[in-house]
Design a protein around this motif. Sequence first.
Motif, PDB file in Angstrom:
ATOM      1  N   ASP A   1       0.827  -1.193   0.000  1.00  0.00           N
ATOM      2  CA  ASP A   1       0.000   0.000   0.000  1.00  0.00           C
ATOM      3  C   ASP A   1       0.871   1.257   0.000  1.00  0.00           C
ATOM      4  O   ASP A   1       2.066   1.208   0.315  1.00  0.00           O
ATOM      5  CB  ASP A   1      -0.911   0.019   1.232  1.00  0.00           C
ATOM      6  N   VAL A   2       0.265   2.377  -0.354  1.00  0.00           N
ATOM      7  CA  VAL A   2       0.961   3.669  -0.336  1.00  0.00           C
ATOM      8  C   VAL A   2       0.740   4.312   1.035  1.00  0.00           C
ATOM      9  O   VAL A   2      -0.365   4.275   1.588  1.00  0.00           O
ATOM     10  CB  VAL A   2       0.438   4.598  -1.447  1.00  0.00           C
ATOM     11  N   THR A   3       1.792   4.861   1.617  1.00  0.00           N
ATOM     12  CA  THR A   3       1.703   5.559   2.892  1.00  0.00           C
ATOM     13  C   THR A   3       2.255   6.967   2.741  1.00  0.00           C
ATOM     14  O   THR A   3       3.016   7.253   1.796  1.00  0.00           O
ATOM     15  CB  THR A   3       2.485   4.812   3.995  1.00  0.00           C
ATOM     16  N   THR A   4       1.884   7.829   3.651  1.00  0.00           N
ATOM     17  CA  THR A   4       2.345   9.224   3.605  1.00  0.00           C
ATOM     18  C   THR A   4       3.451   9.434   4.631  1.00  0.00           C
ATOM     19  O   THR A   4       3.393   8.894   5.744  1.00  0.00           O
ATOM     20  CB  THR A   4       1.188  10.190   3.899  1.00  0.00           C
ATOM     21  N   GLY A   5       4.444  10.194   4.245  1.00  0.00           N
ATOM     22  CA  GLY A   5       5.548  10.511   5.155  1.00  0.00           C
ATOM     23  C   GLY A   5       5.987  11.946   4.976  1.00  0.00           C
ATOM     24  O   GLY A   5       5.655  12.605   3.988  1.00  0.00           O
ATOM     25  N   ASN A   6       6.726  12.420   5.962  1.00  0.00           N
ATOM     26  CA  ASN A   6       7.247  13.784   5.936  1.00  0.00           C
ATOM     27  C   ASN A   6       8.772  13.743   5.839  1.00  0.00           C
ATOM     28  O   ASN A   6       9.425  13.067   6.642  1.00  0.00           O
ATOM     29  CB  ASN A   6       6.825  14.549   7.194  1.00  0.00           C
ATOM     30  N   ILE A   7       9.320  14.443   4.839  1.00  0.00           N
ATOM     31  CA  ILE A   7      10.779  14.488   4.668  1.00  0.00           C
ATOM     32  C   ILE A   7      11.369  15.380   5.763  1.00  0.00           C
ATOM     33  O   ILE A   7      11.105  16.578   5.814  1.00  0.00           O
ATOM     34  CB  ILE A   7      11.149  15.003   3.273  1.00  0.00           C
ATOM     35  N   GLN A   8      12.174  14.771   6.632  1.00  0.00           N
ATOM     36  CA  GLN A   8      12.684  15.454   7.817  1.00  0.00           C
ATOM     37  C   GLN A   8      13.974  16.231   7.550  1.00  0.00           C
ATOM     38  O   GLN A   8      14.070  17.407   7.834  1.00  0.00           O
ATOM     39  CB  GLN A   8      12.952  14.437   8.940  1.00  0.00           C
ATOM     40  N   ARG A   9      14.966  15.528   6.948  1.00  0.00           N
ATOM     41  CA  ARG A   9      16.276  16.176   6.769  1.00  0.00           C
ATOM     42  C   ARG A   9      17.089  15.411   5.714  1.00  0.00           C
ATOM     43  O   ARG A   9      16.790  14.257   5.403  1.00  0.00           O
ATOM     44  CB  ARG A   9      17.052  16.209   8.091  1.00  0.00           C
ATOM     45  N   ARG A  10      18.122  16.083   5.226  1.00  0.00           N
ATOM     46  CA  ARG A  10      19.034  15.467   4.262  1.00  0.00           C
ATOM     47  C   ARG A  10      20.138  14.725   5.000  1.00  0.00           C
ATOM     48  O   ARG A  10      20.637  15.179   6.026  1.00  0.00           O
ATOM     49  CB  ARG A  10      19.673  16.523   3.364  1.00  0.00           C
ATOM     50  N   ILE A  11      20.520  13.577   4.464  1.00  0.00           N
ATOM     51  CA  ILE A  11      21.673  12.837   4.957  1.00  0.00           C
ATOM     52  C   ILE A  11      22.455  12.354   3.740  1.00  0.00           C
ATOM     53  O   ILE A  11      22.033  12.561   2.596  1.00  0.00           O
ATOM     54  CB  ILE A  11      21.274  11.641   5.840  1.00  0.00           C
ATOM     55  N   LYS A  12      23.579  11.720   3.987  1.00  0.00           N
ATOM     56  CA  LYS A  12      24.391  11.242   2.877  1.00  0.00           C
ATOM     57  C   LYS A  12      23.610  10.221   2.058  1.00  0.00           C
ATOM     58  O   LYS A  12      23.158   9.208   2.570  1.00  0.00           O
ATOM     59  CB  LYS A  12      25.674  10.607   3.406  1.00  0.00           C
ATOM     60  N   GLY A  13      23.437  10.494   0.788  1.00  0.00           N
ATOM     61  CA  GLY A  13      22.771   9.566  -0.124  1.00  0.00           C
ATOM     62  C   GLY A  13      21.276   9.714  -0.211  1.00  0.00           C
ATOM     63  O   GLY A  13      20.641   9.011  -0.995  1.00  0.00           O
ATOM     64  N   GLY A  14      20.671  10.599   0.593  1.00  0.00           N
ATOM     65  CA  GLY A  14      19.233  10.732   0.503  1.00  0.00           C
ATOM     66  C   GLY A  14      18.624  11.551   1.630  1.00  0.00           C
ATOM     67  O   GLY A  14      19.187  12.562   2.057  1.00  0.00           O
ATOM     68  N   PHE A  15      17.455  11.081   2.141  1.00  0.00           N
ATOM     69  CA  PHE A  15      16.712  11.822   3.158  1.00  0.00           C
ATOM     70  C   PHE A  15      16.247  10.878   4.271  1.00  0.00           C
ATOM     71  O   PHE A  15      16.124   9.664   4.073  1.00  0.00           O
ATOM     72  CB  PHE A  15      15.466  12.486   2.542  1.00  0.00           C
ATOM     73  N   VAL A  16      15.954  11.485   5.425  1.00  0.00           N
ATOM     74  CA  VAL A  16      15.258  10.785   6.498  1.00  0.00           C
ATOM     75  C   VAL A  16      13.786  11.203   6.417  1.00  0.00           C
ATOM     76  O   VAL A  16      13.475  12.398   6.404  1.00  0.00           O
ATOM     77  CB  VAL A  16      15.844  11.142   7.879  1.00  0.00           C
ATOM     78  N   VAL A  17      12.879  10.193   6.370  1.00  0.00           N
ATOM     79  CA  VAL A  17      11.443  10.439   6.235  1.00  0.00           C
ATOM     80  C   VAL A  17      10.722   9.906   7.473  1.00  0.00           C
ATOM     81  O   VAL A  17      10.993   8.778   7.918  1.00  0.00           O
ATOM     82  CB  VAL A  17      10.885   9.757   4.963  1.00  0.00           C
ATOM     83  N   ASN A  18       9.823  10.698   8.022  1.00  0.00           N
ATOM     84  CA  ASN A  18       9.011  10.267   9.155  1.00  0.00           C
ATOM     85  C   ASN A  18       7.752   9.584   8.626  1.00  0.00           C
ATOM     86  O   ASN A  18       6.882  10.205   8.022  1.00  0.00           O
ATOM     87  CB  ASN A  18       8.636  11.477  10.014  1.00  0.00           C
ATOM     88  N   VAL A  19       7.690   8.249   8.870  1.00  0.00           N
ATOM     89  CA  VAL A  19       6.530   7.462   8.451  1.00  0.00           C
ATOM     90  C   VAL A  19       5.826   6.960   9.710  1.00  0.00           C
ATOM     91  O   VAL A  19       6.328   6.059  10.399  1.00  0.00           O
ATOM     92  CB  VAL A  19       6.951   6.277   7.554  1.00  0.00           C
ATOM     93  N   MET A  20       4.703   7.569  10.068  1.00  0.00           N
ATOM     94  CA  MET A  20       3.914   7.186  11.254  1.00  0.00           C
ATOM     95  C   MET A  20       4.759   7.218  12.523  1.00  0.00           C
ATOM     96  O   MET A  20       4.662   6.346  13.387  1.00  0.00           O
ATOM     97  CB  MET A  20       3.286   5.801  11.052  1.00  0.00           C
ATOM     98  N   GLY A  21       5.670   8.200  12.608  1.00  0.00           N
ATOM     99  CA  GLY A  21       6.497   8.339  13.796  1.00  0.00           C
ATOM    100  C   GLY A  21       7.775   7.537  13.763  1.00  0.00           C
ATOM    101  O   GLY A  21       8.600   7.639  14.674  1.00  0.00           O
ATOM    102  N   VAL A  22       7.996   6.738  12.726  1.00  0.00           N
ATOM    103  CA  VAL A  22       9.202   5.919  12.589  1.00  0.00           C
ATOM    104  C   VAL A  22      10.054   6.488  11.467  1.00  0.00           C
ATOM    105  O   VAL A  22       9.540   6.833  10.397  1.00  0.00           O
ATOM    106  CB  VAL A  22       8.842   4.447  12.304  1.00  0.00           C
ATOM    107  N   GLU A  23      11.379   6.554  11.701  1.00  0.00           N
ATOM    108  CA  GLU A  23      12.282   7.109  10.687  1.00  0.00           C
ATOM    109  C   GLU A  23      12.554   6.079   9.598  1.00  0.00           C
ATOM    110  O   GLU A  23      12.850   4.911   9.894  1.00  0.00           O
ATOM    111  CB  GLU A  23      13.592   7.555  11.327  1.00  0.00           C
ATOM    112  N   ALA A  24      12.451   6.520   8.351  1.00  0.00           N
ATOM    113  CA  ALA A  24      12.733   5.677   7.194  1.00  0.00           C
ATOM    114  C   ALA A  24      13.746   6.395   6.304  1.00  0.00           C
ATOM    115  O   ALA A  24      13.906   7.616   6.378  1.00  0.00           O
ATOM    116  CB  ALA A  24      11.453   5.390   6.415  1.00  0.00           C
TER     117      ALA A  24
END
Length: 592
Positions: free
Chosen positions: A143-166
């Motif tokens: 399924d598709v889920t919604t997340g919020n892009i938190q910050r940039r890191i090496k190689g990509g981003f940290v995304v908040n998905v339901m309170g868990v970092e992805a």
Amino acid sequence: MEELTHSSSEETKTTAWVDEVFFKGRKVKRSELPEEKQRMTQEAQDLANLYSKLVMEFREGEIVQGKIVSISDKEISIDIGFKSEGTVARDEFANLADVKIGDDVEVFLDRVEDHSGQLALSKRKADFMKTWERIQSIHEKQDVTTGNIQRRIKGGFVVNVMGVEAFLPGSQIDVHPVRDFDALVGRDMDFRIVKLNDARKNIVVSRKVIIEEGLKGVREKILSELQVGDVMEGTAKNITDFGVFVDLGGVDGLLHITDLSWGRVSHPSEVVQLDQKLTVKVLDYDRERQRISVGLKQLQAHPWDGVDDRYPVGAKVLGKVVSIARYGAFVELEKGLEGLVHISEMSWTQHVKHPSAMLSVGDEIEVVILNIDKEGRKISLGMKQVDADPWENLEQKYAPGSRHTGKVRDLVPFGAFVELEDGIDGLVHISDLSWTKRVRHPGEILQKGEEVEIVVLGFDRNERRIALGLKQAQSNPWDEFESLYSVGSQTAGKVIRVMDKGVIVELPREVEGFVPASQLKRLTKGSKQTVSVGDEISLEVIEFDRENKKIILAAQSPDGVENDEEIDSETRDQYIVGSDSPPAGSEPTETQ
């Protein structure tokens, strides 16, 4: 009361009752105890069984249901139905203002008894486990889920998905290259979980796969209808050293650097910018590999079409120097149309050793169309033809016999180049440097930069050569020498060069003469070495040749004895004043 203890193993310490007990210092079976003692042991067994059953109902590492019984400044007490209550820190509750006594709450049973014997509970861990279970379900169902892009890191981003970092890799953001990564921070986007590590609790998400799925139908439609020769609209999505990738509305086409323009292109960015709208032509389509090649220049007229009309032979045009080689310079007349200015067509007067001495890449110059080869696609250009040929008007100015003043520009073994005017040189041959001296190198007479008076001996307009004479600017002294050095006359001479077949001597009036070795014998008296450079000797003229400018002499012996030995004819003929090479076999000896 008499001592009574139970015997149990480590495995059944709190959960199993045994038949053997210690009574009065010895191990006995329960059936051997007195009746009263047997009742006491039965009650102890019932209590142990009850505790064991209670403990087994609560498994460590699971979520249990509880009720809030008290709230203090630091913690909240929760009753989960165990023998004792557990506590949870207040900061583990997200909405603390809504929490009240009597509320049902799910908590994580960390340990039945911690180091202080207390029940260890966690609200935060319970919330995480419930969230992780939902994330696992989303991943399994894709399924598709919604997340919020938190910050940039090496190689990509940290995304908040339901309170868990992805983790969102940079390559999984979009089907097009991302221009500004920082602009994405803080944005909510839809993602798909593409990788889940349950042990490490790691999550990898992608937005690109969602976009690709949306374009799948469009891509299939475009590919099914695509034909070579189609003209399509696209957008430049990526620029590399070898070309441009163009988004054709769901599929990509490669616009190679050679298909960008009919003219020279060093890098695709000279012609195309990122996100630029382009109209391109499909040049090739590999259906198996699904690769599309497109062209931009193919939608423009070929520069060689109508070239004769735009650039007639003899026309003067402006061009830009785009390349320089040792044999000439390539000049761009328009995009895709270049001509060559050969090094011989650069100047009427200057001796161009390399085109870079006159031109640089990027120079805009005026040229004349000399020739057009349409089959070979070659255009010959001329720079010097822009101006009139100065040699057309030089023949009268530098007529043979005319006198001029020039500057010695260069010295070479066979003569000296004298500059008569800017770009116009003449050659003074080594034989025309002096009436009286036998010159081995022009440097004996002239120096670079020296101002000299010369006489024009010859003018060849076709070969663009002017023959000059230095000695001709003075009167010929050999008319006077004919009487001064008549046969039989005596004179003194200074040895200036010693050779195998004789010596060269300097006579009065700075004229040179030759004394053959056979005419030196009267001085030798049998010795091998007769004379040395610098010796003054008495001489007699035995031959004078005005036309070939030769004076042959014989040494006079101190006792006046004459030498009647004949001169070798080869030796006599090879010595000529003004010659640029010594007689054969007459190389200078070490005495020089």
